[in-house]
Design a protein around this motif. Structure first.
Motif, PDB file in Angstrom:
ATOM      1  N   LEU A  60      -1.987 -32.581  10.216  1.00 21.38           N
ATOM      2  CA  LEU A  60      -1.228 -33.276  11.265  1.00 21.38           C
ATOM      3  C   LEU A  60      -1.897 -34.588  11.661  1.00 21.38           C
ATOM      4  CD1 LEU A  60      -0.188 -30.401  13.699  1.00 21.38           C
ATOM      5  CD2 LEU A  60       1.295 -31.744  12.215  1.00 21.38           C
ATOM      6  N   ALA A  61      -3.207 -34.550  11.821  1.00 22.96           N
ATOM      7  CA  ALA A  61      -3.937 -35.757  12.207  1.00 22.96           C
ATOM      8  C   ALA A  61      -3.841 -36.833  11.127  1.00 22.96           C
ATOM      9  CB  ALA A  61      -5.399 -35.412  12.490  1.00 22.96           C
ATOM     10  N   THR A  62      -3.919 -36.417   9.873  1.00 23.68           N
ATOM     11  CA  THR A  62      -3.817 -37.367   8.762  1.00 23.68           C
ATOM     12  C   THR A  62      -2.428 -37.986   8.714  1.00 23.68           C
ATOM     13  OG1 THR A  62      -5.460 -36.113   7.517  1.00 23.68           O
ATOM     14  CG2 THR A  62      -4.085 -37.639   6.270  1.00 23.68           C
ATOM     15  N   ALA A  63      -1.397 -37.173   8.900  1.00 18.08           N
ATOM     16  CA  ALA A  63      -0.022 -37.687   8.914  1.00 18.08           C
ATOM     17  C   ALA A  63       0.154 -38.697  10.048  1.00 18.08           C
ATOM     18  CB  ALA A  63       0.968 -36.538   9.061  1.00 18.08           C
ATOM     19  N   ALA A  64      -0.409 -38.413  11.214  1.00 21.50           N
ATOM     20  CA  ALA A  64      -0.310 -39.339  12.343  1.00 21.50           C
ATOM     21  C   ALA A  64      -1.035 -40.646  12.046  1.00 21.50           C
ATOM     22  CB  ALA A  64      -0.879 -38.682  13.604  1.00 21.50           C
ATOM     23  N   GLN A  65      -2.186 -40.573  11.401  1.00 20.08           N
ATOM     24  CA  GLN A  65      -2.920 -41.783  11.033  1.00 20.08           C
ATOM     25  C   GLN A  65      -2.141 -42.632  10.035  1.00 20.08           C
ATOM     26  OE1 GLN A  65      -6.760 -40.133   9.751  1.00 20.08           O
ATOM     27  NE2 GLN A  65      -7.685 -41.453  11.303  1.00 20.08           N
ATOM     28  N   ILE A  66      -1.549 -41.977   9.042  1.00 20.19           N
ATOM     29  CA  ILE A  66      -0.749 -42.704   8.045  1.00 20.19           C
ATOM     30  C   ILE A  66       0.443 -43.365   8.722  1.00 20.19           C
ATOM     31  CG2 ILE A  66       0.750 -42.443   6.024  1.00 20.19           C
ATOM     32  CD1 ILE A  66      -1.199 -40.198   5.091  1.00 20.19           C
ATOM     33  N   ARG A  67       1.130 -42.617   9.595  1.00 21.98           N
ATOM     34  CA  ARG A  67       2.295 -43.152  10.304  1.00 21.98           C
ATOM     35  C   ARG A  67       1.920 -44.410  11.077  1.00 21.98           C
ATOM     36  NH1 ARG A  67       3.798 -43.897  14.884  1.00 21.98           N
ATOM     37  NH2 ARG A  67       2.178 -42.666  15.842  1.00 21.98           N
ATOM     38  N   ALA A  68       0.818 -44.353  11.805  1.00 21.09           N
ATOM     39  CA  ALA A  68       0.388 -45.500  12.611  1.00 21.09           C
ATOM     40  C   ALA A  68      -0.064 -46.667  11.733  1.00 21.09           C
ATOM     41  CB  ALA A  68      -0.728 -45.076  13.553  1.00 21.09           C
ATOM     42  N   ALA A  69      -0.847 -46.377  10.713  1.00 25.62           N
ATOM     43  CA  ALA A  69      -1.388 -47.435   9.856  1.00 25.62           C
ATOM     44  C   ALA A  69      -0.306 -48.195   9.105  1.00 25.62           C
ATOM     45  CB  ALA A  69      -2.396 -46.847   8.870  1.00 25.62           C
ATOM     46  N   LEU A  70       0.751 -47.476   8.706  1.00 18.38           N
ATOM     47  CA  LEU A  70       1.815 -48.115   7.928  1.00 18.38           C
ATOM     48  C   LEU A  70       3.038 -48.449   8.785  1.00 18.38           C
ATOM     49  CD1 LEU A  70       1.602 -45.997   4.644  1.00 18.38           C
ATOM     50  CD2 LEU A  70       0.602 -48.239   5.128  1.00 18.38           C
ATOM     51  N   ASP A  71       2.910 -48.260  10.109  1.00 15.67           N
ATOM     52  CA  ASP A  71       3.990 -48.576  11.060  1.00 15.67           C
ATOM     53  C   ASP A  71       5.298 -47.891  10.669  1.00 15.67           C
ATOM     54  OD1 ASP A  71       4.989 -49.758  13.381  1.00 15.67           O
ATOM     55  OD2 ASP A  71       5.677 -51.540  12.312  1.00 15.67           O
ATOM     56  N   GLN A  72       5.219 -46.587  10.445  1.00 18.13           N
ATOM     57  CA  GLN A  72       6.379 -45.803  10.042  1.00 18.13           C
ATOM     58  C   GLN A  72       6.988 -45.076  11.236  1.00 18.13           C
ATOM     59  OE1 GLN A  72       7.469 -45.526   6.499  1.00 18.13           O
ATOM     60  NE2 GLN A  72       6.336 -47.403   6.887  1.00 18.13           N
ATOM     61  N   ASP A  73       8.275 -44.763  11.157  1.00 16.16           N
ATOM     62  CA  ASP A  73       8.916 -43.949  12.190  1.00 16.16           C
ATOM     63  C   ASP A  73       8.374 -42.536  12.146  1.00 16.16           C
ATOM     64  OD1 ASP A  73      10.498 -46.047  13.041  1.00 16.16           O
ATOM     65  OD2 ASP A  73      12.213 -45.475  11.802  1.00 16.16           O
ATOM     66  N   GLY A  74       7.997 -42.071  10.963  1.00 18.73           N
ATOM     67  CA  GLY A  74       7.466 -40.724  10.826  1.00 18.73           C
ATOM     68  C   GLY A  74       6.944 -40.488   9.423  1.00 18.73           C
ATOM     69  N   VAL A  75       6.201 -39.412   9.285  1.00 15.10           N
ATOM     70  CA  VAL A  75       5.712 -38.943   7.992  1.00 15.10           C
ATOM     71  C   VAL A  75       6.172 -37.495   7.883  1.00 15.10           C
ATOM     72  CG1 VAL A  75       3.662 -38.327   6.661  1.00 15.10           C
ATOM     73  CG2 VAL A  75       3.740 -40.499   7.874  1.00 15.10           C
ATOM     74  N   GLY A  76       6.876 -37.167   6.821  1.00 14.47           N
ATOM     75  CA  GLY A  76       7.354 -35.796   6.637  1.00 14.47           C
ATOM     76  C   GLY A  76       6.230 -34.859   6.244  1.00 14.47           C
ATOM     77  N   ILE A  77       6.274 -33.648   6.800  1.00 14.22           N
ATOM     78  CA  ILE A  77       5.286 -32.623   6.452  1.00 14.22           C
ATOM     79  C   ILE A  77       6.061 -31.384   6.024  1.00 14.22           C
ATOM     80  CG2 ILE A  77       3.421 -31.153   7.260  1.00 14.22           C
ATOM     81  CD1 ILE A  77       2.827 -33.259   9.407  1.00 14.22           C
ATOM     82  N   GLU A  78       5.632 -30.839   4.897  1.00 11.29           N
ATOM     83  CA  GLU A  78       6.250 -29.604   4.391  1.00 11.29           C
ATOM     84  C   GLU A  78       5.157 -28.581   4.183  1.00 11.29           C
ATOM     85  OE1 GLU A  78       7.810 -29.777   0.340  1.00 11.29           O
ATOM     86  OE2 GLU A  78       9.610 -28.867   1.148  1.00 11.29           O
TER      87      GLU A  78
END
Length: 78
Positions: A60-78
């Motif tokens: 979860l923390a990694t997905a949040a970091q990627i989202r912020a770093a790449l200015d994304q609306d979200g990162v999908g997690i499965e």
């Protein structure tokens, strides 16, 4: 151990390098796959990160970091 997948749809230059850096800081082993996704009906590159771990909070923390770093609306997690 569980297998998680992160889905990062972006056409930003340098996205691959940033994803590799952020995931590599937290996980010693993972797989990065390039694919094609669709966001709001428009095709875009997608990076799929496969991580085998029992540490869901780290995922979860990694997905949040990627989202912020790449200015994304979200990162999908499965």
């Amino acid at each position: 151990m569980r297998l998680f997948s992160l889905y990062v749809g972006t056409n930003q230059p340098g996205a691959k390098i940033e994803i590799l850096r952020l995931v590599g800081e937290r996980f010693g082993s993972f797989t990065l796959i390039q694919g094609e996704g669709f966001f709001r009906g428009v095709s875009e590159p997608v990076w799929i990160v496969k991580i085998a771990t029992d540490d869901f909070r780290a995922v979860l923390a990694t997905a949040a970091q990627i989202r912020a770093a790449l200015d994304q609306d979200g990162v999908g997690i499965e």
